[in-house]
Enzyme design. Structure first.
Site, mmCIF file in Angstrom:
data_model
loop_
_atom_site.group_PDB
_atom_site.id
_atom_site.type_symbol
_atom_site.label_atom_id
_atom_site.label_comp_id
_atom_site.label_asym_id
_atom_site.label_seq_id
_atom_site.Cartn_x
_atom_site.Cartn_y
_atom_site.Cartn_z
ATOM 1 N N HIS A 67 -0.556 57.223 94.232
ATOM 2 C CA HIS A 67 -1.815 57.356 94.981
ATOM 3 C C HIS A 67 -2.156 56.044 95.696
ATOM 4 O O HIS A 67 -2.910 55.230 95.151
ATOM 5 C CB HIS A 67 -2.961 57.711 94.029
ATOM 6 C CG HIS A 67 -2.869 59.088 93.476
ATOM 7 N ND1 HIS A 67 -3.558 60.138 94.023
ATOM 8 C CD2 HIS A 67 -2.153 59.590 92.444
ATOM 9 C CE1 HIS A 67 -3.286 61.234 93.342
ATOM 10 N NE2 HIS A 67 -2.436 60.925 92.386
ATOM 11 N N CYS A 125 1.059 62.689 96.168
ATOM 12 C CA CYS A 125 1.211 63.290 94.834
ATOM 13 C C CYS A 125 1.570 64.785 94.966
ATOM 14 O O CYS A 125 2.693 65.086 95.341
ATOM 15 C CB CYS A 125 -0.014 63.042 93.989
ATOM 16 S SG CYS A 125 0.380 63.028 92.235
ATOM 17 N N GLU A 128 -4.102 55.480 98.061
ATOM 18 C CA GLU A 128 -5.517 55.370 98.434
ATOM 19 C C GLU A 128 -6.318 54.554 97.422
ATOM 20 O O GLU A 128 -7.344 53.970 97.771
ATOM 21 C CB GLU A 128 -6.123 56.769 98.610
ATOM 22 C CG GLU A 128 -6.362 57.587 97.345
ATOM 23 C CD GLU A 128 -5.129 58.355 96.838
ATOM 24 O OE1 GLU A 128 -4.010 57.997 97.237
ATOM 25 O OE2 GLU A 128 -5.307 59.291 96.028
#
Ligand code: GLN
Length: 548
Positions: A508, A382, A510
């Site tokens: 993102h 990001c 993750e």
């Protein structure tokens, strides 16, 4: 009809209610039951999206674009399921609904009160996921600590539900702390007794007490807790400190937490817990064959919870690579041209973290440059991706004042610019580009090698984007946009084909990494870091310093 488990906490905060709730859910899921978890938070923010990470750790984003508490991340990582907007409710959201209804005139002239109107709204939301018939069991974690003023309406709603629903349809698990007093060489049960008494005064009696402790509980101590807290002795569960949170489902299984819950709920288990994949993951985690050191550059590094999902994604990706991932934090504010080489010496890969605002961005840009010039594996998420774009503009394209308009509105080269849809946004809560969007990946790229797919979907949380006006210049100069949103052309992935591993993503990854399906890009990054380490072995891990 679903059954409901409630998890409350006493004595202190930070005992790990979320992990206990997720571990119990895992065990029940492993027995073939359909389980989900929701979190009720007593603060007045409508959601945690507007909270500074220093306040409450990272903001976790769901597929449907809800900005939620980071415990939802644990639920997803443990259960390998998606949660939604409905899985996180705050006092603010409850009041917002009730006040809106009052304005609509829905209460027909009645005085609107905490009881019954607020408690009814809490109960409605507690039962909501049960209406879908998708779940056998719904676990509700109640945030905060019993005795707090804020959590009273939630406990009252729980009391009423326990009274309204059949006995066997609810279980209350209360998590407390059993402190060890070194001077007295004793574990102390009194805080737990007080906490249970407090809960009872509010009308709720726990069925199970889970005791967080640094030392084993003796049978006598368990008996004492059972006697004074008025639960069966088998319902006093020991939760000792574990080396990793992923161990907790197994410790809870040994303590038979799931068995006791099922007994109270009159559920006949379909099977013994099927935890094969989980144990395989734990084995790999515990016995790695190699080690890498990853430098994480961020500005919230004083607080581990600020990058929770990133750190967990490293655990998942490390285990899959049978490699221990040591993450060393670097504060972006303190990285300069003069110290970058010395600071980053010894790392095998660089991750530049997400973030907002001006503070610390120059340090991030300097670190990206170092990784790019030194063939060090680089992964930007990001804001980290946006910094990689700015670095390339400044140092390769030669546009010295290139920037993001987030940090410099007057830049002559706004290579990162506010998304069109964001230009009229005035309200800050829930208005970013949030949740899952498609990304189309070009073949013969690093991104394709990582995902082995041309179509992926990942979650987002941002307002700025790569400015496509400059795309041709970047491509010509060697930075490739290898992934784009198929509908809008928004650049989702940038990479440098001439570098062994240099990738930045607007999304993102993750947030979707779980024990059973680690995020491919984290797996690829760790693999690249391993290769880097093998080439530059002697000066790696050993010289890496923990630094701020
Ligand atoms: N501040 C940047 C934006 O809003 C990046 C956000 C982030 O890193 N989550 O676009």
């Amino acid at each position: 009809m679903s059954k409901f488990i409630f998890v409350t906490g006493g004595v202190t905060s930070s005992l790990g209610k979320g992990i206990i709730a997720a571990s119990l859910a895992k065990l029940l899921q492993a027995r073939g039951l359909r389980v989900t978890i929701q979190k009720f938070d007593p603060y007045i923010n409508v959601d945690p999206g507007t909270l500074n990470p220093y306040e409450h750790g990272e903001c976790y984003v769901t597929e449907d674009g809800a900005e939620t508490d980071l415990d939802l991340g644990h639920y997803e990582r443990f259960l390998n399921i998606h949660t939604t907007q409905a899985n996180n409710v705050t006092t603010g959201r409850v009041y917002q609904t009730v006040i809106n209804k009052e304005r609509e005139g829905a209460y027909l002239g009645k005085t609107v009160q905490v009881v019954p109107h607020i408690t009814d709204e809490i109960k409605r939301r507690m039962l909501l996921l049960g209406k879908s018939e998708d779940y056998d069991i719904i676990i509700t974690e109640i945030g905060g600590t019993v005795g707090d003023i804020e959590s009273l309406p939630f406990i009252e709603a729980l009391r009423q539900l326990q009274w309204e629903l059949p006995d066997e349809d609810t279980v209350v698990v209360h998590l407390t702390l059993i402190p060890y007093l070194r001077a007295a060489k004793e574990l102390k049960t009194k805080p737990t007794q007080h906490s249970v008494r407090m809960l009872s005064q509010e009308g709720v009696h726990p069925d199970i007490i889970v005791c967080r402790t640094e030392r084993p509980l003796s049978p006598e101590l368990r008996r004492k807790i059972a006697l004074f807290c008025n639960v069966k002795q088998e319902a006093v569960i020991e939760s000792a400190d574990a080396p990793t949170i992923y161990e907790v489902p197994l410790t809870m299984m040994r303590e038979q937490l799931d068995v006791i819950v099922m007994k109270k709920m009159n559920i006949t288990p379909k099977q013994e817990p099927e935890l094969g994949k989980w144990k395989e993951f734990l084995d790999k985690l515990k016995y790695p064959k190699s080690q890498v050191t990853i430098g994480l550059i961020g500005k919230y590094i004083e607080l581990q919870d600020a990058y929770k999902s990133i750190l967990e994604a490293f655990v998942h990706a490390g285990a899959l690579n049978e490699c221990k991932v040591q993450v060393v934090n670097f504060h972006s504010e303190f990285i300069t041209e003069d110290n970058v080489k010395e600071k980053l010496n010894g790392i095998d890969g660089l991750l530049v973290a997400p973030g907002f605002g001006l503070r610390g961005v120059e340090g991030k840009i300097i670190a990206v440059k170092y990784a790019r010039e030194n063939q060090l594996p680089f992964f930007g998420i990001c804001l980290g991706m946006q910094m990689a774009v700015i670095e390339y503009a400044r140092n390769v394209l030669g546009w010295k004042d290139a920037h993001s308009t987030e940090m410099n509105k007057e830049t002559p080269y706004p290579v990162i610019d506010l998304m069109e849809a964001q230009k009229d946004v005035t309200m800050m809560g829930g208005t970013m580009r949030l949740g899952a969007y498609q990304c189309e990946i070009e073949k013969d790229t690093l991104a394709y090698k990582i995902y082995e797919n041309t179509q992926i979907s990942e979650r987002h949380r941002h307002r700025w984007e790569f400015n496509n006006q400059y795309l041709a210049d970047f491509q010509k100069a060697g930075m490739k946009a290898s992934g784009k949103n198929p509908d809008t052309g928004l650049v989702e992935i940038v990479e440098l084909p001439a570098h062994p591993f240099f990738i930045g993503v607007q999304y993102h990854p993750e947030l979707k990494s779980t024990v059973e399906s680690p995020a491919p890009i984290f797996v690829g990054f760790i693999k690249a870091a391993k290769e880097y380490n093998q080439k530059n072995g002697q000066n790696s891990a050993a010289t890496a310093k923990t630094t701020i």
